[in-house]
Design an enzyme around this catalytic site. Structure first.
Site, short mmCIF file in Angstrom:
data_model
loop_
_atom_site.label_atom_id
_atom_site.label_comp_id
_atom_site.label_asym_id
_atom_site.label_seq_id
_atom_site.Cartn_x
_atom_site.Cartn_y
_atom_site.Cartn_z
N THR A 70 -9.51 -70.70 -51.86
CA THR A 70 -10.59 -71.68 -52.07
C THR A 70 -11.36 -71.28 -53.32
O THR A 70 -10.95 -70.40 -54.07
CB THR A 70 -11.55 -71.71 -50.86
N TYR A 116 -23.08 -59.32 -48.37
CA TYR A 116 -22.21 -60.30 -47.73
C TYR A 116 -21.70 -59.79 -46.38
O TYR A 116 -21.76 -60.49 -45.37
CB TYR A 116 -21.04 -60.64 -48.64
N SER A 132 -16.86 -66.38 -39.99
CA SER A 132 -17.22 -65.05 -40.46
C SER A 132 -16.27 -64.67 -41.60
O SER A 132 -16.06 -65.48 -42.52
CB SER A 132 -17.14 -64.05 -39.28
N LYS A 164 -22.27 -61.16 -42.49
CA LYS A 164 -21.17 -61.55 -41.60
C LYS A 164 -21.11 -60.67 -40.36
O LYS A 164 -20.71 -61.15 -39.28
CB LYS A 164 -19.84 -61.51 -42.36
N THR A 196 -21.13 -82.34 -43.61
CA THR A 196 -22.38 -82.12 -44.34
C THR A 196 -22.17 -81.31 -45.62
O THR A 196 -21.27 -80.50 -45.73
CB THR A 196 -23.41 -81.39 -43.45
N ASN A 252 -19.75 -73.47 -41.16
CA ASN A 252 -18.91 -73.02 -42.26
C ASN A 252 -19.70 -72.76 -43.55
O ASN A 252 -19.26 -71.97 -44.39
CB ASN A 252 -17.83 -74.08 -42.52
N ASP A 262 -28.88 -79.13 -46.36
CA ASP A 262 -29.04 -77.78 -46.88
C ASP A 262 -29.40 -76.92 -45.67
O ASP A 262 -30.43 -77.14 -45.03
CB ASP A 262 -30.15 -77.75 -47.92
N ILE A 291 -8.74 -66.56 -48.42
CA ILE A 291 -8.25 -67.93 -48.34
C ILE A 291 -8.35 -68.56 -49.72
O ILE A 291 -9.33 -68.36 -50.44
CB ILE A 291 -9.05 -68.76 -47.32
#
Length: 279
Positions: free
Chosen positions: A183, A148, A134, A152, A33, A83, A56, A181
């Site tokens: 990304t 943030y 998380s 989490k 998605t 995610n 969404d 990570i």
């Protein structure tokens, strides 16, 4: 290998994209998605076992529709990966209530709503595995990441509690806490920064912002290796309740555990003094 049906949110890029790609390569079925399903197709191409879906996570009706389509297409959902999310960075006093609500709407309430929609499917099957993504920010706090980290930490508490509720129904819950990570997480297309500046915080705010900008796309964590770890965890008969992803995540976790133990030992007498007899 047992073929599974995976339902992955936020699958058009980053961790979600790599996980969807790895799951497909392993022969699994994937409902992937994104806000725009066309982004899924652009990222992953056409595949017989791939079902791109518009989703969404702040839209409950769209969540329910996507889950129903995935269930009908693949006759169930074995693995849910929550995610979808984003990072909001800014010193707390430089943020506002709307910033906080937006962060929680996606990272927390969206995750709740997707889980709420998938749980009936897993209960009926008497099997399933829920992964809630998380962060190291879910086990330790960091300046400029107050909103943030708060979101989490909420995911961590939710996951630990949910695990106790669904264990006897054959459903596993694992919260995954990645470190940095490689990304787009810190890229301007993803991360959001607070706009309001307060002079007393100017030096610290600038220092932290420069740090995160320099870190972008230079992170040590490999999203493809993290995807492989997800597949191994999903195949494990007794998966962990919490998994730290990356050497930096292990380091932060160790530091947090040490701090908690030190505080516990230093203040144990005062903690015990709160106990008392019923009047």
């Amino acid at each position: 290998m047992t073929t599974q049906t995976w339902f992955i949110t936020g699958a058009s890029r980053g961790i979600g994209r790599e996980l969807a790609r790895a799951a497909l390569a392993a022969g699994h079925r994937v409902a992937a998605t994104s806000r725009r399903s066309s982004d899924i197709t652009a990222a992953l191409g056409e595949h017989a076992n791939l079902l791109p879906l518009d989703l969404d996570v702040t839209n409950p009706a769209q969540i329910r529709a996507a889950v129903e389509v995935a269930k009908a297409r693949f006759e169930g959902i074995d693995v849910l990966v929550n995610n979808a999310g984003y990072g909001y960075l800014g010193l707390f006093e430089e943020t506002n209530a709307d910033d906080a609500r937006a962060q929680f709407d996606t990272n927390v309430f969206g995750l709740f709503d997707v889980t709420r929609a998938v749980l009936p499917v897993m209960r009926a099957q008497r099997r399933g595995h829920i992964f809630n993504v998380s962060s190291i920010g879910g086990i330790a706090g960091f300046a400029s990441a107050t909103l943030y980290c708060a979101s989490k930490f909420a995911v961590e508490g939710f996951s630990a509690s949910l695990a106790d509720e669904v264990r006897d129904l054959g459903i596993h819950v694992t919260v995954v806490g990645p470190g940095f990570i490689r990304t787009d997480f810190l890229d301007p297309t993803s991360v959001r920064f607070a706009d309001s500046a307060i002079e007393d915080y100017a030096a610290l705010s600038q220092q932290l912002r420069e740090y995160y900008e320099q870190k972008s796309h230079q992170q040590s964590g490999d999203p493809a290796r993290l995807a492989a770890a997800f597949l191994e965890l999903a195949a494990a008969p007794n998966p962990p309740q919490r998994f730290s992803a990356g050497s930096d995540a292990l380091e932060v976790t160790d530091q947090r555990l040490t701090q908690l133990q030190q505080d516990r030992q230093a203040w144990a007498a005062l903690s015990s003094s709160v106990d008392g007899q019923w009047a």
